[in-house]
Design a protein around this motif. Sequence first.
Motif, PDB file in Angstrom:
ATOM      1  N   ASN A 137       0.683  -1.101  -0.002  1.00 61.80           N
ATOM      2  CA  ASN A 137       0.014  -0.150  -0.159  1.00 61.80           C
ATOM      3  C   ASN A 137       0.980   1.221  -0.006  1.00 61.80           C
ATOM      4  O   ASN A 137       0.823   1.978   0.875  1.00 61.80           O
ATOM      5  CB  ASN A 137      -0.654   0.099   1.246  1.00 61.80           C
ATOM      6  CG  ASN A 137      -1.723  -1.228   1.317  1.00 61.80           C
ATOM      7  OD1 ASN A 137      -2.575  -1.414   0.834  1.00 61.80           O
ATOM      8  ND2 ASN A 137      -1.120  -2.117   2.423  1.00 61.80           N
ATOM      9  N   PRO A 138       1.675   1.564  -1.102  1.00 59.98           N
ATOM     10  CA  PRO A 138       2.578   2.582  -1.241  1.00 59.98           C
ATOM     11  C   PRO A 138       1.941   4.039  -0.855  1.00 59.98           C
ATOM     12  O   PRO A 138       2.446   4.732  -0.626  1.00 59.98           O
ATOM     13  CB  PRO A 138       3.148   2.446  -2.524  1.00 59.98           C
ATOM     14  CG  PRO A 138       2.655   1.383  -3.389  1.00 59.98           C
ATOM     15  CD  PRO A 138       1.273   0.874  -2.421  1.00 59.98           C
ATOM     16  N   THR A 139       0.665   4.029  -1.117  1.00 56.48           N
ATOM     17  CA  THR A 139       0.080   5.334  -0.886  1.00 56.48           C
ATOM     18  C   THR A 139      -0.721   5.380   0.367  1.00 56.48           C
ATOM     19  O   THR A 139      -1.213   6.239   0.660  1.00 56.48           O
ATOM     20  CB  THR A 139      -0.886   5.770  -2.094  1.00 56.48           C
ATOM     21  OG1 THR A 139      -1.743   4.533  -2.153  1.00 56.48           O
ATOM     22  CG2 THR A 139      -0.208   5.848  -3.299  1.00 56.48           C
ATOM     23  N   SER A 140      -0.512   4.597   1.303  1.00 55.63           N
ATOM     24  CA  SER A 140      -1.409   4.496   2.506  1.00 55.63           C
ATOM     25  C   SER A 140      -0.521   5.332   3.514  1.00 55.63           C
ATOM     26  O   SER A 140       0.409   4.863   3.875  1.00 55.63           O
ATOM     27  CB  SER A 140      -1.822   3.234   2.805  1.00 55.63           C
ATOM     28  OG  SER A 140      -1.987   3.005   4.238  1.00 55.63           O
ATOM     29  N   LEU A 141      -1.220   6.295   4.030  1.00 48.96           N
ATOM     30  CA  LEU A 141      -0.401   6.907   5.260  1.00 48.96           C
ATOM     31  C   LEU A 141      -0.556   6.105   6.417  1.00 48.96           C
ATOM     32  O   LEU A 141       0.372   6.169   7.184  1.00 48.96           O
ATOM     33  CB  LEU A 141      -1.271   8.609   5.426  1.00 48.96           C
ATOM     34  CG  LEU A 141      -0.728   9.498   6.332  1.00 48.96           C
ATOM     35  CD1 LEU A 141       0.821   9.659   5.833  1.00 48.96           C
ATOM     36  CD2 LEU A 141      -1.364  10.576   6.771  1.00 48.96           C
ATOM     37  N   THR A 146       2.157   3.232  10.792  1.00 49.03           N
ATOM     38  CA  THR A 146       2.509   2.218  11.536  1.00 49.03           C
ATOM     39  C   THR A 146       4.067   1.822  11.462  1.00 49.03           C
ATOM     40  O   THR A 146       4.627   1.639  12.516  1.00 49.03           O
ATOM     41  CB  THR A 146       1.885   1.065  11.040  1.00 49.03           C
ATOM     42  OG1 THR A 146       0.441   1.444  11.067  1.00 49.03           O
ATOM     43  CG2 THR A 146       2.057  -0.337  11.899  1.00 49.03           C
ATOM     44  N   LEU A 147       4.565   2.123  10.330  1.00 55.89           N
ATOM     45  CA  LEU A 147       5.961   1.653   9.996  1.00 55.89           C
ATOM     46  C   LEU A 147       6.846   2.484  10.748  1.00 55.89           C
ATOM     47  O   LEU A 147       7.654   2.188  11.545  1.00 55.89           O
ATOM     48  CB  LEU A 147       6.378   1.675   8.553  1.00 55.89           C
ATOM     49  CG  LEU A 147       7.947   1.873   8.290  1.00 55.89           C
ATOM     50  CD1 LEU A 147       8.487   0.346   8.478  1.00 55.89           C
ATOM     51  CD2 LEU A 147       7.986   2.195   6.745  1.00 55.89           C
ATOM     52  N   VAL A 148       6.602   3.901  11.026  1.00 52.66           N
ATOM     53  CA  VAL A 148       7.416   4.692  11.492  1.00 52.66           C
ATOM     54  C   VAL A 148       7.294   4.497  13.125  1.00 52.66           C
ATOM     55  O   VAL A 148       8.202   4.450  13.731  1.00 52.66           O
ATOM     56  CB  VAL A 148       7.089   6.296  11.088  1.00 52.66           C
ATOM     57  CG1 VAL A 148       7.575   7.250  12.289  1.00 52.66           C
ATOM     58  CG2 VAL A 148       7.552   6.546   9.556  1.00 52.66           C
ATOM     59  N   ASP A 149       6.214   4.284  13.470  1.00 52.97           N
ATOM     60  CA  ASP A 149       5.782   4.083  14.979  1.00 52.97           C
ATOM     61  C   ASP A 149       6.672   2.826  15.519  1.00 52.97           C
ATOM     62  O   ASP A 149       7.487   2.993  16.436  1.00 52.97           O
ATOM     63  CB  ASP A 149       4.381   3.940  15.407  1.00 52.97           C
ATOM     64  CG  ASP A 149       3.652   5.223  15.091  1.00 52.97           C
ATOM     65  OD1 ASP A 149       4.046   6.352  14.926  1.00 52.97           O
ATOM     66  OD2 ASP A 149       2.295   5.348  15.200  1.00 52.97           O
ATOM     67  N   THR A 309      15.429   9.800   0.434  1.00 51.08           N
ATOM     68  CA  THR A 309      15.000  10.226   1.893  1.00 51.08           C
ATOM     69  C   THR A 309      15.604   8.926   2.757  1.00 51.08           C
ATOM     70  O   THR A 309      14.749   8.189   3.055  1.00 51.08           O
ATOM     71  CB  THR A 309      13.460  10.447   2.302  1.00 51.08           C
ATOM     72  OG1 THR A 309      12.992   9.542   1.635  1.00 51.08           O
ATOM     73  CG2 THR A 309      13.254  11.775   1.760  1.00 51.08           C
ATOM     74  N   PRO A 310      16.732   9.086   3.297  1.00 49.35           N
ATOM     75  CA  PRO A 310      17.153   7.930   4.271  1.00 49.35           C
ATOM     76  C   PRO A 310      16.533   7.821   5.387  1.00 49.35           C
ATOM     77  O   PRO A 310      16.098   8.658   5.892  1.00 49.35           O
ATOM     78  CB  PRO A 310      18.791   8.731   4.748  1.00 49.35           C
ATOM     79  CG  PRO A 310      19.179   9.415   3.483  1.00 49.35           C
ATOM     80  CD  PRO A 310      17.707  10.224   3.129  1.00 49.35           C
ATOM     81  N   PHE A 311      15.940   6.446   5.678  1.00 45.18           N
ATOM     82  CA  PHE A 311      15.055   6.145   6.707  1.00 45.18           C
ATOM     83  C   PHE A 311      15.493   6.233   8.037  1.00 45.18           C
ATOM     84  O   PHE A 311      14.950   6.927   8.995  1.00 45.18           O
ATOM     85  CB  PHE A 311      14.475   4.812   6.322  1.00 45.18           C
ATOM     86  CG  PHE A 311      13.359   4.460   7.553  1.00 45.18           C
ATOM     87  CD1 PHE A 311      12.131   4.805   7.086  1.00 45.18           C
ATOM     88  CD2 PHE A 311      13.488   3.723   8.625  1.00 45.18           C
ATOM     89  CE1 PHE A 311      11.005   4.474   8.014  1.00 45.18           C
ATOM     90  CE2 PHE A 311      12.657   3.293   9.378  1.00 45.18           C
ATOM     91  CZ  PHE A 311      11.289   3.673   8.929  1.00 45.18           C
ATOM     92  N   ALA A 325       9.353  11.346   8.469  1.00 48.14           N
ATOM     93  CA  ALA A 325       7.935  11.448   9.022  1.00 48.14           C
ATOM     94  C   ALA A 325       6.867  10.586   8.111  1.00 48.14           C
ATOM     95  O   ALA A 325       7.247  10.414   6.965  1.00 48.14           O
ATOM     96  CB  ALA A 325       7.544  12.704   9.128  1.00 48.14           C
ATOM     97  N   PRO A 326       5.676  10.104   8.786  1.00 48.08           N
ATOM     98  CA  PRO A 326       4.812   9.302   8.187  1.00 48.08           C
ATOM     99  C   PRO A 326       4.519  10.118   6.954  1.00 48.08           C
ATOM    100  O   PRO A 326       4.193  11.497   6.877  1.00 48.08           O
ATOM    101  CB  PRO A 326       3.661   9.012   9.077  1.00 48.08           C
ATOM    102  CG  PRO A 326       4.246   9.465  10.410  1.00 48.08           C
ATOM    103  CD  PRO A 326       5.338  10.058  10.101  1.00 48.08           C
ATOM    104  N   GLY A 327       4.459   9.780   5.689  1.00 51.05           N
ATOM    105  CA  GLY A 327       3.917  10.396   4.364  1.00 51.05           C
ATOM    106  C   GLY A 327       5.186  10.671   3.676  1.00 51.05           C
ATOM    107  O   GLY A 327       4.967  10.916   2.397  1.00 51.05           O
ATOM    108  N   SER A 328       6.313  10.927   4.347  1.00 49.45           N
ATOM    109  CA  SER A 328       7.599  11.175   3.386  1.00 49.45           C
ATOM    110  C   SER A 328       8.416   9.925   3.387  1.00 49.45           C
ATOM    111  O   SER A 328       9.794   9.995   2.999  1.00 49.45           O
ATOM    112  CB  SER A 328       8.046  12.312   3.972  1.00 49.45           C
ATOM    113  OG  SER A 328       8.379  12.379   5.380  1.00 49.45           O
TER     114      SER A 328
END
Lengths: 438, 306
Positions: A137-141, A146-149, A309-311, A325-328
């Motif tokens: 779901n590449p476009t799902s915010l 969830t990933l960032v958290d 954008t390095p994670f 940040a989530p979204g980027s």
Amino acid sequence: MSIPSLTGVLTALSGLEADQAALDTTGNNIDNATTPGYSEEVVNLNSTTPQEIAAQAYDDGDVTTQLGTGVDVASITRQRNQFLDVQYRAQNTVLGYNTQNATSLGDAQTEFGEPSSTALSGQMATFWSDWNTVANNPTSLSAQQTLVDDATTMTKTFNGLYSQLSTLQSQATSEFGALTGSGGQLLEDANQIASLNGSISQAIAAGQSPNELEDARDSALDDLSSLGQISVTNESDGTVTVNFGDASSPLVQGSAVDWPQTITSATGGQLGALLATASPTGQLSQYMSSLNTVASDLASTVNGLSTTTPFFSGNTAASLAVAVAPGSVQTSSTSAPGGNDVAQAIAALQGGTADQAYAALVTQIGSNVQAAQTSQTNSQAVVTAFQNQRESVSGVSIDQEMTNMITFQRGYQASAQALNTMEQVLGTLITEVGGAGM
Amino acid sequence: MAVERITALMTSQATTANLATDLDQLTQTESELSSGKSINQPSDNPYGASVVLSLNSQLSALSSYAGNISDGTNWLNTASGALSDIQNMVQTVRELTVEGANGTNSATSDQSAAQEVNQLIDQIKQTANTTYNGSYVFSGTATTTAPYQTGANDAYQGNSGTVTREIGPGSNVQINTNIAGILGSGSGSNDGLLLSTLRQISADLSSGTPAAQTALGTSDLSALDANLNSLEATQANVGSITNRLSIASAGIQSTQSADTTELASTQDANMAKLATTYSTESAGYQAALQAGAQIIQESLLNFLSP
């Protein structure tokens, strides 16, 4: 033939006194049967110097013969094998080292909390699986959220683990300080040995046998040996000189204590283990450096794919953090919103270098702790064996003491009977002879 | 160890040490029983712990693959549904074309047939704009852009990117269909693809000239049949990918089951064996306690008359 009339009385008296001393010692042994460090005491009896009496007068001179005058308490000594002491203390030092080592490494293992789905391994698995969700779901915010958290939780675990390991090191340093500082076990033992040295040399100079003081000093030496290697030299004045670990001058000499001195982990014992734990080349430091490798593997492999954008930011366990940040979150190498090649490639890193390095670290800790615990158990068994051997020599056997008590009691009774007989003999003499004269 | 003398202290120390060892073992067994796991920390079995970690990691990856497969299958089903809808609509157009070519219809009904074809073109484009989980399934990787606009503009708006799902280690499957290769970009592009053919049929129906009528029966019909064929081929391709996913899914399930079994045998405690061990150790511990309580009290003292 001339024998002083009271000789028999005095002889009987010496028997009474000797048996009483033996009974007193037996009583003391029984009282101290369970006192730690007490050595069984034995009364050494000697027959007293005999008296010469003229047995018969001959023409060419008198032939003399000797009449026994009783018994004397020569000394009261303690049953002790100094070679067993040396072996016991050497093993006690090993036990002190292994016990502390097993505790420190076990603490480190507890911090990791593996294997568990909530520990770092589980958090890393969640992290990869979140990337997979983002790839689908590449476009799902919300997927990115969830990933960032989850990734933030994981990086915090990295940071926390590293700081916990470093706390364990500083705890080892402060425990070392507490043991070696004023009021610490090392100084207390050393001061006790030094002051006992003084009392013992005085007692010996006065011709006494200070058994209890020597027992107390041996106990203090036993206690000291758990902290580090000790080498004990017996001096002629009854004092002991104690060298501790790899300290340059003796810790105790006569009644003087020389501390603080510099020692290294080669000292062994609990102090050696604490120094090794806190050391930059010790096992905890190795774990910290391995954890850094895991963190840097993770950062470099993920950032190597998310180049735009390095994670992650930071490449050590202490500094690892989520940089986006989530979204980027970068999911694709192109600008197309449905692109997921980057997210897919990152998800495929699961089971890669970072996971493998971490599994190797956990295995290493597990093996180290297992080995340390086995060593501790083994040296405990060896120490117990030497303790038993020492106890076999120095310990108080109630059965033996009871047997001795009966022996000495009978001896006392017999001596009393002898005295009684002498009294009757003298009585007869005084009554008969005295009466005839009146 | 040969010991010459045994003292009361030795007996009590040995008893205490043995009791401690017994209790230690009992506690270990109890912890395995209560957690249900034989590996509660890495030191319990360092190699086993590493196997547990790697199996857990593998199981997590497998569950990701399973999720990808189910997601991909749903995507393909959505695409397949849309393609059969388009196919049905093209069949309708084909009937209208055949009727137009026969010349039996009045000019009015030819006009209304042309109208119907135009509406079907819009519907086909609308169907091509089908979304799955918020993404346009026929837009390539431009999943937020509708592939076609309704109305006169027939140009394909998506890109030629591929959308893939990882269904196993290093195994990626493309799940999106290149709709532009079937629908094309309309009459302006001259690509001979579906939208272009449909626009031509609509124009020929509405013009009503004999030449147009002839074209309907010949070039238009053959072009439409060619377009239908490629539509069917694409449908078949979608079906075969769906099959491939379901085969991969079965494979993953069997690997999952094998890994789960291995994980259980490595990590889980053998309850039956543990329960037996526990009761044995517990009985041993109680016996040791009882013996200790009696042995230590015995000495010559007990047998001496006061």
